[in-house]
Write a protein that holds these residues in place. Structure first.
Motif, PDB file in Angstrom:
ATOM      1  N   ALA A   1       0.803  -1.190   0.080  1.00  0.00           N
ATOM      2  CA  ALA A   1      -0.075  -0.018   0.027  1.00  0.00           C
ATOM      3  C   ALA A   1       0.931   1.074  -0.129  1.00  0.00           C
ATOM      4  N   ASP A   2       0.315   2.267  -0.625  1.00  0.00           N
ATOM      5  CA  ASP A   2       0.978   3.553  -0.519  1.00  0.00           C
ATOM      6  C   ASP A   2       0.459   4.472   0.467  1.00  0.00           C
ATOM      7  N   LEU A   3       1.239   4.513   1.568  1.00  0.00           N
ATOM      8  CA  LEU A   3       0.835   5.317   2.788  1.00  0.00           C
ATOM      9  C   LEU A   3       1.752   6.517   2.780  1.00  0.00           C
TER      10      LEU A   3
ATOM     11  N   GLU B   1       8.933   0.760   3.550  1.00  0.00           N
ATOM     12  CA  GLU B   1       9.589   2.242   3.978  1.00  0.00           C
ATOM     13  C   GLU B   1       9.066   2.861   4.994  1.00  0.00           C
ATOM     14  N   LEU B   2       9.681   3.329   5.712  1.00  0.00           N
ATOM     15  CA  LEU B   2       9.628   4.172   6.905  1.00  0.00           C
ATOM     16  C   LEU B   2      10.374   5.392   7.122  1.00  0.00           C
ATOM     17  N   THR B   3      10.831   5.838   5.857  1.00  0.00           N
ATOM     18  CA  THR B   3      11.833   7.043   5.756  1.00  0.00           C
ATOM     19  C   THR B   3      11.016   8.314   6.287  1.00  0.00           C
ATOM     20  N   ARG B   4      11.557   8.837   7.348  1.00  0.00           N
ATOM     21  CA  ARG B   4      11.001  10.171   7.796  1.00  0.00           C
ATOM     22  C   ARG B   4       9.452   9.962   8.414  1.00  0.00           C
ATOM     23  N   ALA B   5       9.240   8.706   8.837  1.00  0.00           N
ATOM     24  CA  ALA B   5       7.936   8.568   9.443  1.00  0.00           C
ATOM     25  C   ALA B   5       7.955   8.939  10.796  1.00  0.00           C
ATOM     26  N   THR B   6       6.986   9.521  11.551  1.00  0.00           N
ATOM     27  CA  THR B   6       7.061   9.848  12.969  1.00  0.00           C
ATOM     28  C   THR B   6       6.424   8.458  13.502  1.00  0.00           C
TER      29      THR B   6
ATOM     30  N   ALA C   1       4.858  -2.014   2.113  1.00  0.00           N
ATOM     31  CA  ALA C   1       3.983  -0.598   2.241  1.00  0.00           C
ATOM     32  C   ALA C   1       5.289   0.327   2.026  1.00  0.00           C
ATOM     33  N   CYS C   2       4.520   1.391   1.668  1.00  0.00           N
ATOM     34  CA  CYS C   2       5.518   2.886   1.721  1.00  0.00           C
ATOM     35  C   CYS C   2       5.037   3.707   2.758  1.00  0.00           C
ATOM     36  N   LEU C   3       5.407   3.834   3.729  1.00  0.00           N
ATOM     37  CA  LEU C   3       5.001   4.806   4.658  1.00  0.00           C
ATOM     38  C   LEU C   3       5.948   6.144   4.810  1.00  0.00           C
ATOM     39  N   ARG C   4       6.746   6.251   3.531  1.00  0.00           N
ATOM     40  CA  ARG C   4       7.400   7.544   3.867  1.00  0.00           C
ATOM     41  C   ARG C   4       6.719   8.943   4.329  1.00  0.00           C
TER      42      ARG C   4
ATOM     43  N   VAL D   1      13.252  -3.654   6.936  1.00  0.00           N
ATOM     44  CA  VAL D   1      12.528  -2.248   6.784  1.00  0.00           C
ATOM     45  C   VAL D   1      13.683  -1.350   6.332  1.00  0.00           C
ATOM     46  N   MET D   2      13.311  -0.416   5.416  1.00  0.00           N
ATOM     47  CA  MET D   2      14.113   0.762   5.140  1.00  0.00           C
ATOM     48  C   MET D   2      13.698   1.882   5.986  1.00  0.00           C
TER      49      MET D   2
END
Length: 160
Positions: free
Chosen positions: A76-78, A136-141, A96-99, A155-156
């Protein structure tokens, strides 16, 4: 990626049928919003527990306090989605992308966030298997997010 666009009426019907499914109503049906374009929508506090949401686009959407436990969010694109306080217990978030997503106070207990092999296709032709994609969790809070027993292999998570 070509996402399936839904009218507000189509989305409301899917959610209504899903609520019936969750209550055990014989006329209910599990929501299948796979590859749906739900980006930029206000879905605050929506209840999509155990829904099929693989490959769906929620980018820039508001999903605060959403109930997504057990949902299939594979690929999913989140990106930039507000998931503050969302319950993602046992959700499948592989690939999933959680950027840039806001996961403050979210519950990710037993969530699967491992790398995923994504298969793209809408059923009208041959499916395309894409290279394995990391979640992807780049810059996720993730301030105060609960991630007990979450599967996080590959996980990235970068903070540029």
């Amino acid at each position: 990626m070509d996402w399936r666009r839904l009218t507000p009426g189509q989305l409301a019907r899917q959610v209504d049928m899903h609520q019936r499914f969750l209550r055990g109503d014989a006329h209910g049906e599990r929501a299948d919003l796979s590859h749906a374009d739900l980006g930029e929508l206000d879905l605050t506090a929506i209840d999509l527990r155990h829904a099929r949401l693989a490959g769906a686009r929620f980018a820039y959407g508001r999903l605060g306090q959403a109930r997504l436990s057990g949902a299939d969010l594979t690929g999913a694109d989140l990106r930039m989605a507000r998931l503050d306080g969302a319950d993602l217990t046992g959700a499948d978030l592989r690939g999933a992308c959680l950027r840039g997503a806001d996961l403050a106070d979210a519950v990710l207990v037993d969530a699967d966030m491992r790398e995923a092999a994504i298969v793209r296709g809408d059923g009208s032709g041959p499916a395309t298997k894409l290279p394995p994609a990391p979640t992807e969790l780049t810059r996720a809070t993730m301030h105060r997010a609960r991630v007990m027993n979450a599967r996080l292999a590959r996980v990235m998570a970068l903070q540029p």
